[in-house]
Design an enzyme around this catalytic site. Structure first.
Site, PDB file in Angstrom:
ATOM      1  N   ALA A  18       0.828  -1.212   0.000  1.00 42.51           N
ATOM      2  CA  ALA A  18       0.000   0.000   0.000  1.00 42.51           C
ATOM      3  C   ALA A  18       0.863   1.263   0.000  1.00 42.51           C
ATOM      4  CB  ALA A  18      -0.939  -0.003   1.202  1.00 42.51           C
ATOM      5  N   ASN A 106      -6.984 -16.639   6.443  1.00 44.75           N
ATOM      6  CA  ASN A 106      -7.355 -15.715   5.376  1.00 44.75           C
ATOM      7  C   ASN A 106      -8.797 -15.913   4.931  1.00 44.75           C
ATOM      8  OD1 ASN A 106      -5.183 -13.820   4.677  1.00 44.75           O
ATOM      9  ND2 ASN A 106      -4.007 -15.713   4.709  1.00 44.75           N
ATOM     10  N   ASP A 160       3.341 -12.000 -12.027  1.00 43.89           N
ATOM     11  CA  ASP A 160       3.966 -13.151 -12.682  1.00 43.89           C
ATOM     12  C   ASP A 160       4.099 -12.871 -14.185  1.00 43.89           C
ATOM     13  OD1 ASP A 160       3.643 -14.596 -10.149  1.00 43.89           O
ATOM     14  OD2 ASP A 160       1.523 -14.446 -10.662  1.00 43.89           O
ATOM     15  N   ARG A 163       6.888 -10.385 -14.660  1.00 47.29           N
ATOM     16  CA  ARG A 163       8.176 -11.048 -14.418  1.00 47.29           C
ATOM     17  C   ARG A 163       8.575 -11.890 -15.628  1.00 47.29           C
ATOM     18  NH1 ARG A 163       6.534 -12.918  -8.262  1.00 47.29           N
ATOM     19  NH2 ARG A 163       7.435 -11.121  -7.197  1.00 47.29           N
ATOM     20  N   HIS A 188      -1.402 -18.143  -8.420  1.00 44.12           N
ATOM     21  CA  HIS A 188      -0.262 -17.281  -8.087  1.00 44.12           C
ATOM     22  C   HIS A 188       0.540 -18.000  -6.997  1.00 44.12           C
ATOM     23  CE1 HIS A 188       2.385 -14.055  -7.093  1.00 44.12           C
ATOM     24  NE2 HIS A 188       1.980 -14.104  -5.841  1.00 44.12           N
TER      25      HIS A 188
HETATM   26  N1  LIG Z   1      -0.537 -11.620  -5.776  1.00 37.65           N
HETATM   27  C1  LIG Z   1       0.721 -11.182  -5.791  1.00 37.65           C
HETATM   28  O1  LIG Z   1       1.362 -11.143  -6.854  1.00 37.65           O
HETATM   29  C2  LIG Z   1       1.412 -10.709  -4.537  1.00 37.65           C
HETATM   30  C3  LIG Z   1       2.678 -10.116  -4.622  1.00 37.65           C
HETATM   31  C4  LIG Z   1       3.286  -9.657  -3.463  1.00 37.65           C
HETATM   32  C5  LIG Z   1       2.655  -9.794  -2.234  1.00 37.65           C
HETATM   33  N2  LIG Z   1       1.445 -10.398  -2.187  1.00 37.65           N
HETATM   34  C6  LIG Z   1       0.717 -10.549  -0.917  1.00 37.65           C
HETATM   35  O2  LIG Z   1       0.097  -9.297  -0.585  1.00 37.65           O
HETATM   36  C7  LIG Z   1      -0.160  -9.253   0.804  1.00 37.65           C
HETATM   37  C8  LIG Z   1       0.290  -7.917   1.397  1.00 37.65           C
HETATM   38  O3  LIG Z   1       1.675  -7.761   1.279  1.00 37.65           O
HETATM   39  P1  LIG Z   1       2.436  -6.585   2.046  1.00 37.65           P
HETATM   40  O4  LIG Z   1       3.872  -6.755   1.717  1.00 37.65           O
HETATM   41  O5  LIG Z   1       1.772  -5.287   1.817  1.00 37.65           O
HETATM   42  O6  LIG Z   1       2.193  -7.088   3.534  1.00 37.65           O
HETATM   43  P2  LIG Z   1       2.259  -6.222   4.877  1.00 37.65           P
HETATM   44  O7  LIG Z   1       2.288  -7.233   5.980  1.00 37.65           O
HETATM   45  O8  LIG Z   1       3.306  -5.162   4.802  1.00 37.65           O
HETATM   46  O9  LIG Z   1       0.846  -5.471   4.888  1.00 37.65           O
HETATM   47  C9  LIG Z   1      -0.364  -6.164   5.026  1.00 37.65           C
HETATM   48  C10 LIG Z   1      -1.301  -5.247   5.795  1.00 37.65           C
HETATM   49  O10 LIG Z   1      -2.580  -5.871   5.803  1.00 37.65           O
HETATM   50  C11 LIG Z   1      -3.168  -5.554   7.043  1.00 37.65           C
HETATM   51  N3  LIG Z   1      -4.290  -6.458   7.299  1.00 37.65           N
HETATM   52  C12 LIG Z   1      -4.263  -7.696   7.836  1.00 37.65           C
HETATM   53  N4  LIG Z   1      -5.501  -8.164   7.985  1.00 37.65           N
HETATM   54  C13 LIG Z   1      -6.326  -7.206   7.523  1.00 37.65           C
HETATM   55  C14 LIG Z   1      -7.744  -7.102   7.434  1.00 37.65           C
HETATM   56  N5  LIG Z   1      -8.544  -8.078   7.870  1.00 37.65           N
HETATM   57  N6  LIG Z   1      -8.262  -5.969   6.897  1.00 37.65           N
HETATM   58  C15 LIG Z   1      -7.461  -4.970   6.486  1.00 37.65           C
HETATM   59  N7  LIG Z   1      -6.120  -5.002   6.570  1.00 37.65           N
HETATM   60  C16 LIG Z   1      -5.567  -6.105   7.083  1.00 37.65           C
HETATM   61  C17 LIG Z   1      -2.031  -5.675   8.047  1.00 37.65           C
HETATM   62  O11 LIG Z   1      -2.321  -4.978   9.242  1.00 37.65           O
HETATM   63  C18 LIG Z   1      -0.884  -5.058   7.259  1.00 37.65           C
HETATM   64  O12 LIG Z   1      -0.740  -3.667   7.512  1.00 37.65           O
HETATM   65  C19 LIG Z   1       0.551 -10.478   1.394  1.00 37.65           C
HETATM   66  O13 LIG Z   1      -0.427 -11.509   1.543  1.00 37.65           O
HETATM   67  C20 LIG Z   1       1.540 -10.859   0.299  1.00 37.65           C
HETATM   68  O14 LIG Z   1       1.888 -12.231   0.370  1.00 37.65           O
HETATM   69  C21 LIG Z   1       0.803 -10.843  -3.299  1.00 37.65           C
HETATM   70  O1  LIG Z   2       4.483 -12.643  -0.532  1.00 37.92           O
HETATM   71  C1  LIG Z   2       4.907 -13.666  -1.126  1.00 37.92           C
HETATM   72  O2  LIG Z   2       4.872 -14.814  -0.630  1.00 37.92           O
HETATM   73  C2  LIG Z   2       5.507 -13.535  -2.507  1.00 37.92           C
HETATM   74  C3  LIG Z   2       4.628 -12.781  -3.453  1.00 37.92           C
HETATM   75  O3  LIG Z   2       3.423 -13.435  -3.674  1.00 37.92           O
HETATM   76  C4  LIG Z   2       5.372 -12.557  -4.748  1.00 37.92           C
HETATM   77  O4  LIG Z   2       5.042 -13.200  -5.749  1.00 37.92           O
HETATM   78  O5  LIG Z   2       6.296 -11.729  -4.762  1.00 37.92           O
END
Ligand SMILES: NC(=O)c1ccc[n+]([C@@H]2O[C@H](COP(=O)([O-])OP(=O)(O)OC[C@H]3O[C@@H](n4cnc5c(N)ncnc54)[C@H](O)[C@@H]3O)[C@@H](O)[C@H]2O)c1
Ligand SMILES: O=C(O)C[C@H](O)C(=O)O
Length: 327
Positions: A18, A106, A160, A163, A188
């Site tokens: 965010a 989740n 993905d 990448r 993913h």
């Molecule tokens: N799909 C993709 O390609 C991809 C890529 C990178 C990361 N991700 C995923 O994205 C997610 C977030 O990553 P990040 O690095 O920002 O993590 P982060 O831990 O820095 O931030 C996650 C935030 O979500 C908040 N949160 C938790 N539960 C919540 C809820 N019920 N309602 C609202 N907010 C809530 C937490 O308090 C935290 O501030 C992770 O699950 C990560 O694995 C996905």
């Molecule tokens: O947060 C992770 O587990 C990895 C993330 O989904 C990514 O693809 O970078």
């Protein structure tokens, strides 16, 4: 005449994705440089103060398109009349947590958020789930929102896709911008299948240009599949700016169109390629008029069928793992 503001909800607003994403949305990268937006930010209660700090920084950018900001720990406030909902917040895997525990933690979050979207969001809301496990979280949200069209729920495969584009451009020695028709299939997760059999560079086959099936199987597929883990290893944190960039790409293309170009999105299956209906599966799509359309008629060779089966079996396992929670 100036456009009316669009409400964009973002969850996990105090998190690291965010911290990149919100500034780009407010800057007009998501919906265009003439589209005012209202940010509606959801966090868990203990993180609300941190969100206030992020919003102070957003204020300090004096973004001309930003017409308002809402900060809340109530999903029904965050999603009220939202036309775009980017669900980033998720429970990370903690020490000793099994995959099944992560899925259930989740599932609980995305069930509540799906129900809130169902109740208060715009009937046309476009939902992108980023938080992992993204495909199954999107599935849970979709199943918890029976009054919204299932097709409104998508999961992020775009990181993905990007990448894979970058790896292919480097291997083929061509500009990324010259590449068309890449597909990333499935979940993913490291089981995803980035498929460049149809990819072209300025109209010529990339597969023919690279002409190296060993590279495809032994280097390309594992590099793209394990890129998330490699970034965590190198950076000590999971990808954030590139994930935010992919979220922007995904929603912008869905809303503004791809001009015939293929992009990969996790969307509810329509049964194509033997994927059970409803499973959120990465497929190539084109976007126009605010809708995505699956690219049809892609033949699968034996290797591709094997790869699709691996990623599908994983998603079926995840779906079955959360079935009880959806009752
Ligand atoms: N799909 C993709 O390609 C991809 C890529 C990178 C990361 N991700 C995923 O994205 C997610 C977030 O990553 P990040 O690095 O920002 O993590 P982060 O831990 O820095 O931030 C996650 C935030 O979500 C908040 N949160 C938790 N539960 C919540 C809820 N019920 N309602 C609202 N907010 C809530 C937490 O308090 C935290 O501030 C992770 O699950 C990560 O694995 C996905
Ligand atoms: O947060 C992770 O587990 C990895 C993330 O989904 C990514 O693809 O970078």
């Amino acid at each position: 005449m100036a456009k009316s503001p669009i409400r964009v909800a973002v969850t996990g607003a105090a998190g690291q994705i965010a911290y990149s994403l919100l500034f780009r949305i407010a800057n007009g990268d998501l919906l265009g440089k003439d589209q005012p937006i209202i940010l509606q930010l959801l966090e868990i209660t203990p993180a609300l103060q941190a969100v206030t700090g992020v919003v102070m920084e957003i204020d300090d950018c004096a973004f001309p398109l930003l017409a308002g900001v809402v900060i809340t720990d109530d999903p029904e406030v965050a999603f009220k009349d939202a036309e775009i909902a980017i669900l980033v917040g998720a429970r990370p895997r903690s020490k000793g947590m099994e995959r099944a525990d992560l899925l259930s933690a989740n599932a609980a979050i995305f069930k509540v958020q799906g129900a809130a979207l169902n109740k208060v969001a715009s009937r046309d809301v476009k939902v992108l789930v980023v938080g992992n496990p993204a495909n199954t979280n999107a599935y849970i949200a979709m199943k918890s929102a029976p009054d919204l069209p299932a097709e409104n729920f998508t999961a992020m495969l775009r990181l993905d896709h990007n990448r894979a584009l970058s790896q292919l451009a480097a291997k083929a020695g061509v500009p990324v911008a010259s590449l068309e028709k890449l597909a990333v299939w499935g979940n993913h997760s490291p089981t995803m299948y980035p498929d460049y059999r149809a990819t072209t560079t300025d109209g010529a086959s990339v597969k023919a240009k690279i002409n190296d099936e060993t590279w495809n199987r032994e280097t390309f597929l594992p590099t793209v599949g394990k890129r998330g883990a490699a970034i965590i290893e190198a950076r000590g944190l999971s990808s954030a700016a590139s994930a935010a960039n992919a979220a922007i790409d995904h929603v912008r293309d869905w809303v503004l169109g791809t001009d015939g170009g293929w992009v990969s999105m996790g969307v509810p299956s329509d049964g194509d390629h033997g994927v059970p209906e409803g499973i959120i599966f990465g497929v190539p799509v084109t976007c126009a008029g605010g809708k995505y359309t699956r690219v049809k008629g892609i033949e699968m060779d034996d290797f591709s069928k094997e790869r699709l089966k691996i990623t599908l079996d994983e998603l079926i396992g995840e779906r079955d793992g959360v079935a009880e929670l959806l009752k």
